[in-house]
Design a protein around this motif. Structure first.
Motif, PDB file in Angstrom:
ATOM      1  N   ARG A  48      -4.943   5.914   1.311  1.00 60.00           N
ATOM      2  CA  ARG A  48      -6.086   5.830   0.405  1.00 60.00           C
ATOM      3  C   ARG A  48      -6.133   4.460  -0.273  1.00 60.00           C
ATOM      4  O   ARG A  48      -7.195   3.839  -0.379  1.00 60.00           O
ATOM      5  N   LEU A  68      -7.325   1.887   2.239  1.00 56.65           N
ATOM      6  CA  LEU A  68      -8.753   1.984   2.524  1.00 56.65           C
ATOM      7  C   LEU A  68      -9.596   1.362   1.417  1.00 56.65           C
ATOM      8  O   LEU A  68     -10.633   0.749   1.676  1.00 56.65           O
ATOM      9  N   GLN A  69      -9.145   1.489   0.177  1.00 59.23           N
ATOM     10  CA  GLN A  69      -9.911   0.973  -0.958  1.00 59.23           C
ATOM     11  C   GLN A  69     -10.070  -0.544  -0.911  1.00 59.23           C
ATOM     12  O   GLN A  69     -11.007  -1.090  -1.492  1.00 59.23           O
ATOM     13  N   CYS A 109       0.838  -1.200   0.000  1.00 61.04           N
ATOM     14  CA  CYS A 109       0.000   0.000   0.000  1.00 61.04           C
ATOM     15  C   CYS A 109       0.873   1.250   0.000  1.00 61.04           C
ATOM     16  O   CYS A 109       1.503   1.570   1.006  1.00 61.04           O
ATOM     17  N   ASN A 144      -0.078   4.291   0.079  1.00 60.50           N
ATOM     18  CA  ASN A 144      -0.642   5.341   0.932  1.00 60.50           C
ATOM     19  C   ASN A 144      -1.912   4.831   1.605  1.00 60.50           C
ATOM     20  O   ASN A 144      -2.399   3.728   1.308  1.00 60.50           O
TER      21      ASN A 144
END
Length: 262
Positions: free
Chosen positions: A178, A181-182, A174, A176
Motif C-alpha cells: 500500500r 502504491l501511494q 516501503c 508494505n
C-alpha cells in the motif's frame, strides 16, 4: 565498554514523523560521528525527542521539498566530512568500516565517496534489477557538494573526484504494498508538471515503448528474475508506473481539448 572513536564527521538527515525508523538509522552511524544534525518539519510523533536522545542538533524548518530541505540540513554541518542519509536508511557494518577507513586516510584527491544502496522489500533484500546497486553519493567533504537535480529526484553534485566504497546502505523504503502504491500518484503529478514545463506532447509510441523497456531492462537485462517473485513485481510495477506517468499527459491534453470545445 569503551565508546567508539569519533570521526570528524557530521551525520545529516531530514525527518518528519520518523519515530519508527530513526532509532535504527541513528544506531548505525551516530556513535562514531562527531555531530548529528536533524532538520525536522511538522512532526507530531516522537521524532524530535528521539533525535535529541542521540545528542542531535535539531532544527525546525518549513518543508521546502526534498532537495532544498536537504541543502538546508547540509548547511548546518560543521565537521570536515558530511554523511547524508535518510531516516529510513541504515549504515551496515561493512559500509561503516569503509567510511571510517576512507575518512582516516583523508586522501586529498577525493572530495567524496559513493556506495551501493540495498532495498528491503516484500520480505527480502533486493539484489538485482533497477533497484540495485543504486549507487548513491552521500559522503562529501564539507563545502564540496550540494543537493541538485529535481525536487523529487534529488542528486548530490560534487566538486571534485569521488571514491567507491565497499558495503551497502540499507533502505527500508516501503513497509508494505500500500505504501509503495501511494508513491505512484505523488511522483506522477510531479512528472506531469515537469513535462508541461518542457511543453512536451503525449505520444502513444513513447508511452508504450518506455513502459515495455523498463520491464525488460529491470527483469531481464538487470537480472531482476534472480530476486524471485519480488523481482517480477518490481519490474511489472516499474513498467506500470512509467505508463501511468506518461498517460497523465494524455489525460491533461484531453481535458484541455474538452475545455476548448465549451
Amino acid at each position: 565498554m569503551n565508546s567508539p572513536e569519533k570521526l570528524p564527521l557530521s551525520l545529516v538527515l531530514i525527518a518528519r514523523n520518523e519515530a519508527a525508523n530513526l532509532p535504527r538509522c541513528l544506531d548505525s552511524a551516530a556513535p562514531w560521528a562527531s555531530e548529528v544534525v536533524v532538520v525536522v518539519n511538522d512532526c507530531t510523533d516522537d521524532t524530535v525527542a528521539i533525535a535529541k536522545r542521540y545528542g542531535a542538533k535539531v532544527f525546525e524548518h518549513a518543508w521546502q521539498g526534498h532537495r532544498d530541505q536537504k541543502n538546508i540540513a547540509l548547511g548546518h554541518a560543521t565537521q570536515p566530512w558530511v554523511l547524508c542519509i535518510d531516516a529510513d536508511e541504515e549504515v551496515t557494518p561493512a559500509l561503516a568500516a569503509s567510511i571510517k577507513e576512507f575518512i582516516k586516510r583523508d586522501d586529498p584527491q577525493f572530495a567524496g565517496a559513493y556506495f551501493a544502496r540495498c532495498v528491503f522489500f516484500l520480505g527480502r533484500w533486493i539484489r538485482h534489477g533497477d533497484w540495485y546497486p543504486d549507487w548513491s553519493l552521500r559522503l562529501i567533504r564539507r563545502g564540496k557538494g550540494k543537493w541538485g537535480g529535481s525536487q523529487e529526484h534529488d542528486k548530490m553534485q560534487l566538486d571534485g573526484a569521488e571514491a567507491k566504497l565497499v558495503g551497502d546502505l540499507n533502505h527500508y523504503t516501503c513497509p508494505n504494498l500500500r505504501a509503495h502504491l501511494q508513491k505512484v500518484g505523488y511522483f506522477g503529478e510531479i512528472f506531469l508538471k515537469r513535462q508541461l514545463e518542457r511543453q512536451a506532447k503525449w505520444s502513444a509510441v513513447n508511452a508504450i515503448f518506455r513502459a515495455g523497456w523498463r520491464f525488460v531492462r529491470a527483469y531481464i537485462f538487470r537480472a531482476g528474475f534472480l530476486d524471485g517473485f519480488p523481482g517480477f513485481y518490481i519490474a511489472c510495477f516499474t513498467a506500470y508506473a512509467t505508463f501511468y506517468r506518461y498517460t497523465l499527459l494524455f489525460e491533461y491534453e484531453q481535458d484541455q481539448r474538452a475545455v476548448g470545445k465549451k
